[in-house]
Design an enzyme around this catalytic site. Structure first.
Site, mmCIF file in Angstrom:
data_model
loop_
_atom_site.group_PDB
_atom_site.id
_atom_site.type_symbol
_atom_site.label_atom_id
_atom_site.label_comp_id
_atom_site.label_asym_id
_atom_site.label_seq_id
_atom_site.Cartn_x
_atom_site.Cartn_y
_atom_site.Cartn_z
ATOM 1 N N HIS A 19 0.834 -1.209 0.000
ATOM 2 C CA HIS A 19 0.000 0.000 0.000
ATOM 3 C C HIS A 19 0.871 1.262 0.000
ATOM 4 O O HIS A 19 0.455 2.307 0.469
ATOM 5 C CB HIS A 19 -0.965 0.007 1.194
ATOM 6 C CG HIS A 19 -2.070 -1.012 1.041
ATOM 7 N ND1 HIS A 19 -3.196 -0.774 0.299
ATOM 8 C CD2 HIS A 19 -2.185 -2.271 1.506
ATOM 9 C CE1 HIS A 19 -3.978 -1.847 0.347
ATOM 10 N NE2 HIS A 19 -3.379 -2.773 1.060
ATOM 11 N N ASP A 21 2.559 1.994 -3.029
ATOM 12 C CA ASP A 21 2.717 2.427 -4.435
ATOM 13 C C ASP A 21 1.810 3.600 -4.794
ATOM 14 O O ASP A 21 2.245 4.525 -5.465
ATOM 15 C CB ASP A 21 2.620 1.256 -5.428
ATOM 16 C CG ASP A 21 1.272 0.567 -5.489
ATOM 17 O OD1 ASP A 21 0.440 0.794 -4.583
ATOM 18 O OD2 ASP A 21 1.056 -0.210 -6.429
ATOM 19 N N SER A 52 -10.346 -17.312 -23.147
ATOM 20 C CA SER A 52 -9.409 -17.757 -22.109
ATOM 21 C C SER A 52 -9.727 -19.191 -21.723
ATOM 22 O O SER A 52 -10.897 -19.557 -21.608
ATOM 23 C CB SER A 52 -9.528 -16.875 -20.868
ATOM 24 O OG SER A 52 -8.873 -17.493 -19.770
ATOM 25 N N GLY A 106 -7.244 -13.968 -8.453
ATOM 26 C CA GLY A 106 -7.765 -13.349 -7.240
ATOM 27 C C GLY A 106 -7.116 -13.821 -5.958
ATOM 28 O O GLY A 106 -7.676 -13.637 -4.882
ATOM 29 N N SER A 110 -1.499 -11.327 -8.405
ATOM 30 C CA SER A 110 -1.555 -10.409 -9.534
ATOM 31 C C SER A 110 -1.693 -11.086 -10.897
ATOM 32 O O SER A 110 -0.946 -10.803 -11.835
ATOM 33 C CB SER A 110 -0.339 -9.479 -9.537
ATOM 34 O OG SER A 110 -0.673 -8.334 -10.249
ATOM 35 N N SER A 112 -4.106 -10.385 -12.687
ATOM 36 C CA SER A 112 -4.644 -9.315 -13.549
ATOM 37 C C SER A 112 -3.514 -8.574 -14.257
ATOM 38 O O SER A 112 -3.572 -8.351 -15.467
ATOM 39 C CB SER A 112 -5.516 -8.348 -12.745
ATOM 40 O OG SER A 112 -4.787 -7.724 -11.710
ATOM 41 N N GLU A 144 -6.313 -0.982 -16.351
ATOM 42 C CA GLU A 144 -6.996 -1.468 -15.135
ATOM 43 C C GLU A 144 -7.739 -0.336 -14.427
ATOM 44 O O GLU A 144 -8.859 -0.510 -13.955
ATOM 45 C CB GLU A 144 -5.989 -2.152 -14.197
ATOM 46 C CG GLU A 144 -6.677 -2.864 -13.036
ATOM 47 C CD GLU A 144 -5.895 -4.029 -12.454
ATOM 48 O OE1 GLU A 144 -4.940 -4.521 -13.100
ATOM 49 O OE2 GLU A 144 -6.243 -4.457 -11.336
ATOM 50 N N ASP A 156 2.221 -3.851 -9.646
ATOM 51 C CA ASP A 156 2.023 -5.190 -10.206
ATOM 52 C C ASP A 156 2.478 -5.273 -11.660
ATOM 53 O O ASP A 156 3.161 -6.210 -12.065
ATOM 54 C CB ASP A 156 0.547 -5.587 -10.110
ATOM 55 C CG ASP A 156 0.058 -5.613 -8.670
ATOM 56 O OD1 ASP A 156 0.898 -5.513 -7.753
ATOM 57 O OD2 ASP A 156 -1.165 -5.716 -8.470
HETATM 58 P P1 ADP Z 1 -5.235 -10.868 -8.765
HETATM 59 O O1 ADP Z 1 -4.668 -9.874 -9.719
HETATM 60 O O2 ADP Z 1 -4.638 -10.746 -7.413
HETATM 61 O O3 ADP Z 1 -5.161 -12.269 -9.255
HETATM 62 P P2 ADP Z 1 -7.611 -9.434 -9.423
HETATM 63 O O4 ADP Z 1 -8.976 -9.444 -8.869
HETATM 64 O O5 ADP Z 1 -6.880 -8.157 -9.499
HETATM 65 O O6 ADP Z 1 -6.783 -10.519 -8.590
HETATM 66 O O7 ADP Z 1 -7.608 -10.022 -10.892
HETATM 67 C C1 ADP Z 1 -8.211 -11.256 -11.160
HETATM 68 C C2 ADP Z 1 -9.014 -11.151 -12.438
HETATM 69 O O8 ADP Z 1 -8.119 -11.115 -13.571
HETATM 70 C C3 ADP Z 1 -9.892 -12.343 -12.692
HETATM 71 O O9 ADP Z 1 -11.121 -12.223 -12.008
HETATM 72 C C4 ADP Z 1 -10.064 -12.291 -14.193
HETATM 73 O O10 ADP Z 1 -11.027 -11.324 -14.546
HETATM 74 C C5 ADP Z 1 -8.705 -11.781 -14.664
HETATM 75 N N1 ADP Z 1 -7.820 -12.901 -15.051
HETATM 76 C C6 ADP Z 1 -6.612 -13.194 -14.557
HETATM 77 N N2 ADP Z 1 -6.079 -14.280 -15.156
HETATM 78 C C7 ADP Z 1 -6.972 -14.683 -16.072
HETATM 79 C C8 ADP Z 1 -7.039 -15.774 -17.012
HETATM 80 N N3 ADP Z 1 -6.055 -16.671 -17.114
HETATM 81 N N4 ADP Z 1 -8.139 -15.870 -17.786
HETATM 82 C C9 ADP Z 1 -9.144 -14.989 -17.677
HETATM 83 N N5 ADP Z 1 -9.146 -13.968 -16.811
HETATM 84 C C10 ADP Z 1 -8.085 -13.806 -16.014
HETATM 85 MG MG MG Z 2 -4.859 -7.732 -9.548
#
Ligand code: ADP
Ligand code: MG
Length: 366
Positions: A19, A21, A52, A106, A110, A112, A144, A156
């Site tokens: 927290h 960044d 995906s 999730g 990271s 995302s 994002e 990230d």
């Molecule tokens: P984190 O980044 O910590 O994993 P976030 O909530 O920021 O958690 O991001 C997760 C989201 O990123 C998922 O809910 C999805 O929408 C997207 N995501 C990540 N990897 C994939 C994947 N391999 N296929 C589809 N969506 C993905």
């Molecule tokens: Mg994320």
């Protein structure tokens, strides 16, 4: 320039600097061996076609129709990157993009940013758009923030795009200055144990935004551009803001101290700083949940040199610096503590510092 290719970008674990960044501060992440892979092929019809292996359905949209809100769900992370690039004047056309990720979704590792980073690298490289990795990180963050609607910082995406194998990435999120500091635990008999608590994320987006607002408000009241600019941890503020500020200021100091210790080959001594970070996130920043606190306590009780939650909090993962010989006993201690508290079974594994995003196919000389 080839029309298609395979691109990979890793998830990350933040060693320390949580927290900080979005307060223009310092962070110290490593990239993970787990990647999100994007197989990309340029299309001539101006259509973005996204799928995906970790999600059902196919999203199709013309790139000229991309606006925030036009794509929702997981595909927004990908479409957002193409949108952000086009917003900044880069000629990105249609693409078919197939995603396959190993970064758990999730879990605070990271996935995302890994998805955004792999996409950014894929579509720029296959379009002949040459951008520095730092610029790609900004594009991914913009996607994002503005397309997905998550007000995340720049850590990230930077970790995913800039990290190096066997090194931690010290990043000044204001200047984007970086230093690659050796982080190789095996030769000294240590390892980084990761506990995915599997705790369900509760209220996570709202709470994250609330912490950002607290920091913004505190900086305003104290008359500084960002909390990074404060000298002292103790500031005259209402109680909640005072504690938020104390976390950010002391956390920035801890990043500097950990970086110093790593540069001096004194990695064992970073343990107590990791634990201090957790206490600060628990008591002052209030972003932990019982699963995170129980895991940290169990790890320390089983002999870990230090342990802390990593990522945004409210669930996700805990990391611990442990002797290689203590991995089993630490893992067991967490499992027993979780069973005793009625929590879901956690997943424990050890992490090494891996490389940042890269092209993963064999490019022909065409
Ligand atoms: P984190 O980044 O910590 O994993 P976030 O909530 O920021 O958690 O991001 C997760 C989201 O990123 C998922 O809910 C999805 O929408 C997207 N995501 C990540 N990897 C994939 C994947 N391999 N296929 C589809 N969506 C993905
Ligand atoms: Mg994320």
């Amino acid at each position: 320039m080839t029309r298609d290719g395979v691109f990979e970008a890793p998830g990350r674990i933040n060693l320390i600097g949580e927290h900080t960044d979005y307060n223009d501060g310092f962070v110290l992440p490593i990239a993970l061996p787990h990647v999100v892979r994007v197989t990309a092929a340029r299309r001539d019809d101006g259509v973005l076609r996204l799928s995906s292996r970790q999600a059902s359905g196919v999203t199709e949209i013309r790139v000229v129709d991309l606006v925030p809100g036009a794509v929702t769900g997981w595909a927004a992370y990908v479409a957002g990157v193409v949108w952000a690039l086009r917003e900044e004047g880069h000629p990105i056309g249609g693409f078919g993009l197939l995603v396959d990720g190993q970064v758990p979704l999730g879990a605070g590792l990271s996935s995302s940013a890994a998805l955004e980073s792999a996409t950014a690298l894929a579509v720029t490289e296959l379009s002949g758009v040459s951008l520095e990795r730092r610029a790609l990180a900004r594009i991914a963050q913009r996607a994002e923030n503005e397309f997905v609607g998550m007000p995340c910082g720049i850590m990230d995406q930077s970790a995913s795009l800039l990290a190096r194998e066997r090194h931690a990435l010290l990043l000044d999120t204001r200047s984007m200055e970086t230093e690659h500091i050796p982080f190789d635990l095996a030769p000294v008999g240590l390892t980084l144990l990761v506990v995915d608590t599997k705790a369900p994320h509760r209220l996570v987006d709202g709470e994250y935004a609330a912490r950002r607002r607290d920091c913004h408000r505190a900086a305003e009241l104290l008359g500084v551009p960002a909390l990074r600019d404060l000298d002292g941890a103790e500031q005259d503020l209402p109680d909640r803001l005072r504690r938020r500020v104390r976390h950010v200021v002391t956390e920035n100091e801890r990043v500097a101290r950990v970086a110093d210790l790593l540069r001096a080959d004194r990695v064992r001594e970073i343990g107590p700083l990791l634990t201090e970070s957790h206490v600060s996130l628990r008591d002052d920043y209030e972003v932990t949940v019982p699963e995170l606190d129980v895991a940290v306590e169990a790890l320390l009780g089983a002999g870990a040199l230090g342990a802390r939650m990593t990522g945004g909090g409210f669930g996700g993962c805990v990391i611990a610096l442990v002797e290689e010989t203590a991995v089993e006993v630490c893992t067991e201690a967490v499992e027993v503590a979780f069973a005793g508290s009625g929590f879901a079974k956690p997943e424990c594994w050890t992490a090494v510092a891996a490389a940042g995003a890269r092209r993963a196919d064999h490019v022909s000389a065409v």
